[in-house]
Design an enzyme around this catalytic site. Structure first.
Site: not given
Length: 699
Positions: A337, A373
């Site tokens: 993330d 990401e």
């Protein structure tokens, strides 16, 4: 009677030995560190032992005759100077950052805060509201791993609780738990779709933010880490972390990998006015990025703090955590993330960051699946295409382009061609290929696939922020009516566009990812930021046809698809099989004219090669391309037509071959064509043809 001695400064955390337990912590600016031991209830502190200081800011103590299951925490003394970033407060019991398990629930109270307000030292003891670290003796994972190559990978992004919470084909006591995901019926569903890799939303222990609990809401997604080593306790049936290992082992036996969505960019401790739970009380200025005078947190995450991976012990914490999940818990990789943060120095993002170099040379981590990401909210935060090999990256440009095309936006044709070709301009510059692009239509964040064609506007009122949260531009459309409807034409159109988008996804070069529920028309009622909805908005509503198919043991490819969910499931199954059968999707390099084995050709509606005029015709909403494997004499013809009206096209001629229709987003009559025969494409439709030797046309 307990005895103690100096012990060893490594490894950090608690280590079980024959004679007792060694405890080690890192607190370089502390003046004293105490190990606090608790009884088995976790309510009574039975000992507070001063730890011994070693060079480099390490502390340790060895305690006999402690065994596995012992409960403990740390208290740390030192300077309280908020302006300089020092927040030591020995009244706060700290969770060991390296603990492998803990006992007890976290409860919000003002006792967790170092100061009330900033500058007012808080002397309240928070031990009653804190989980207690637990000494764990977990064996290494010893199961065989599927080791699926990227070229055959189909990722299924899944929330542990939401996937099975109201899933009638999984036993009730397993629903919403890790072991629900490895139940034979859920595994059978994944296998029927061709899923190879289960990507789980955060499984690290997390807590809900105080502002959510005050509104009666929860952090459902889990992007608010409390511990980097402990599985989220609510997903366990009996509180035994071995259940996670069992889930992984059972999925591996079924040939399915497990990768984790991990949050190493921030923690649940928030900013200067946030709680003191672990890292903040041990080495605040090292574990977090600080700036200015007075010192404050850099907030490149939007969550209050940013982990400081430049610090060697913060880097060590992250890497040790990753190794633990691979070696002990058995996982096959990670999706990071806000990964840009992990490779940002004070001067910005760099491919040469120590974190990326450590991963590249690590004998364990260099062999697992790594997905970034590639963005955050910090300066220079958008880094799509900027990560080195062997990293894969979420490709939001793919998502947005495909959405725009099927919404009917003008002038998207050339951009769409780049995306289905594997986004070469993003990845090829640093010797990476199309398999470095993780292509997706939807994810946990934003509209679901069904909502994408059902809502033009977000409907987030349930989040308690007056619909101000979440993105306002979702590249979505409602096909004529906002929200639910009983209008058969609109429902049919919505289903057809979803099918067309799925065909696009699976007929593109790259690694496809499917958000859980896409195959069963899961809706979040127009909520595009459902991070705090632990209820039916997020829980998958499994159609009766899927339940019946699995509970009645009808697990063959004979779907008997009589409803829309069955139609989408059958389509995904056929598409994944098609990808696996055609070597062109496994090719790790971009296809250019110099490639002797593979080729990609682009045609206009007259079956002629595309011209510059065709590419730049803003009214042209039909993309036709042929994928060729010259060695195997295989050809696939893909036609994507996003226009509002039917369109006549000619199929390219192939000497000695005919075209056979394999699948379509509409239900046409079977077509076997000799080329250049005019075909009528329905509006908003996608088509896939296979070339056959003319002598085999009747086979």
């Amino acid at each position: 009677m307990l005895t103690s001695h100096r012990g060893q400064p490594a490894p950090l955390g608690s280590s079980l030995h024959d004679q007792g337990v060694n405890f080690a912590a890192y607190a370089p600016d502390a003046t004293e560190v105490q190990l606090c031991l608790f009884d088995q209830s976790g309510h009574s502190e039975i000992a507070a032992l001063t730890m011994y200081r070693h060079e480099g800011g390490l502390w340790s103590v060895f305690v006999s005759p402690l065994r596995a299951g012992a409960l403990y925490g740390f208290r740390v003394k030192g300077l309280y100077e908020p302006d300089n970033g020092h927040l030591f407060n020995h009244h706060k019991l700290l969770l060991d950052p390296y603990c492998k398990d803990f006992q007890g629930e976290f409860t919000w109270s003002e006792r967790h805060f170092c100061h009330l307000p900033v500058g007012t030292f808080n002397t309240s003891d928070n031990a009653v509201d804190m989980p207690k670290s637990r000494v764990e003796d977990l064996p290494k994972y010893d199961g065989e791993r599927p080791c699926i190559p990227w070229s055959k990978t189909l990722i299924y992004e899944c929330h542990v609780r939401g996937a099975t919470q109201q899933c009638e084909f999984v036993p009730k006591h397993l629903r919403g738990k890790f072991l629900g995901l490895s139940h034979s019926n859920f595994v059978a569903h994944l296998a029927s779709l061709g899923v190879t890799t289960l990507e789980l939303l955060p499984c690290h222990a997390f807590i809900s933010e105080q502002f959510l609990t005050a509104k009666g809401l929860k952090n459902y997604w889990g992007y608010n880490s409390l511990s980097f080593f402990v599985p989220h306790k609510a997903y366990l049936i009996e509180g035994q972390i071995r259940e996670f290992q069992q889930m992984v082992r059972e999925l591996h036996l079924a040939g399915i990998e497990v990768i984790l969505d991990v949050v190493y960019n921030h923690t649940a401790e928030g900013g200067m006015d946030g709680p003191m739970l672990s890292l903040k009380g041990l080495n605040n200025t090292g574990y977090y990025r600080m700036v200015g005078e007075p010192a404050n947190y850099i907030n490149d995450t939007g969550c209050g703090n940013t982990l400081n991976i430049d610090d060697p012990f913060t880097l060590k914490l992250v890497v040790d955590s990753l190794r633990y999940w691979v070696e002990y818990m058995g996982v096959d990789g990670f999706r990071f993330d806000l990964a840009t943060i992990l490779a940002r120095t004070e001067h910005g993002f760099t491919q040469k960051h120590a974190f990326l170099q450590v991963i590249a040379q690590d004998p364990v981590l260099s062999k697992v699946k790594l997905i970034a990401e590639p963005w955050d909210v910090g300066p220079g935060g958008y880094q799509l295409g900027g990560f080195p090999s062997p990293w894969r990256e979420w490709n939001d440009k793919y998502r947005d382009t495909v959405r725009r095309f099927w919404r009917g936006d003008a002038g998207t044709l050339s951009e769409l061609a780049k995306r289905v070709h594997g986004s070469h301009e993003l990845f090829e510059h640093n010797q990476r290929g199309p398999l470095n692009s993780v292509n997706f239509l939807t994810s946990h964040d934003g509209f679901t696939l069904a909502d994408w064609v059902t809502y033009e506007q977000k409907h987030n009122f349930a989040n308690g922020e007056d619909n101000r949260d979440g993105h306002s531009e979702n590249i979505s459309f409602n096909c004529g009516v906002e929200g639910e409807t009983e209008h058969e034409h609109i429902l049919s159109l919505r289903l057809q566009i979803q099918k067309s988008a799925l065909i696009t996804l699976m007929m593109s070069k790259g690694v496809p990812m499917l958000a859980a529920g896409s195959e069963i028309l899961h809706s979040q009622q127009g909520n595009n930021n459902a991070y705090c909805q632990d209820n039916e908005i997020n829980w998958l509503d499994w159609p009766a046809s899927i339940v019946a198919r699995l509970t009645e043991n009808k697990r063959s490819t004979d779907w008997c698809a009589k409803d829309d969910a069955g139609v989408l499931c059958e389509l995904m199954s056929r598409l994944q099989k098609l990808r696996c059968d055609y070597a062109i999707f496994h090719h790790p390099f971009y296809i250019h004219t110099k490639d002797e084995r593979f080729n990609i050709s682009w045609f206009n509606k007259n079956a002629m090669p595309m011209t510059e005029g065709d590419w730049h015709d803003s009214h042209n909403k039909t993309l036709i391309y042929m994928l060729t494997d010259t060695l195997r004499k295989q050809n696939l013809l893909v036609i994507l037509h996003a226009g509002n009206d039917d369109q006549e096209v000619k199929l390219p001629a192939l000497p000695g071959a005919i075209w056979k229709l394999l699948l379509s987003s509409v239900h046409p009559t079977e077509i076997t064509d000799r080329g250049h025969q005019t075909q009528t494409l329905s509006a908003h439709s996608a088509w896939v043809y296979q070339s056959l030797n003319e002598d085999l046309k009747n086979d």
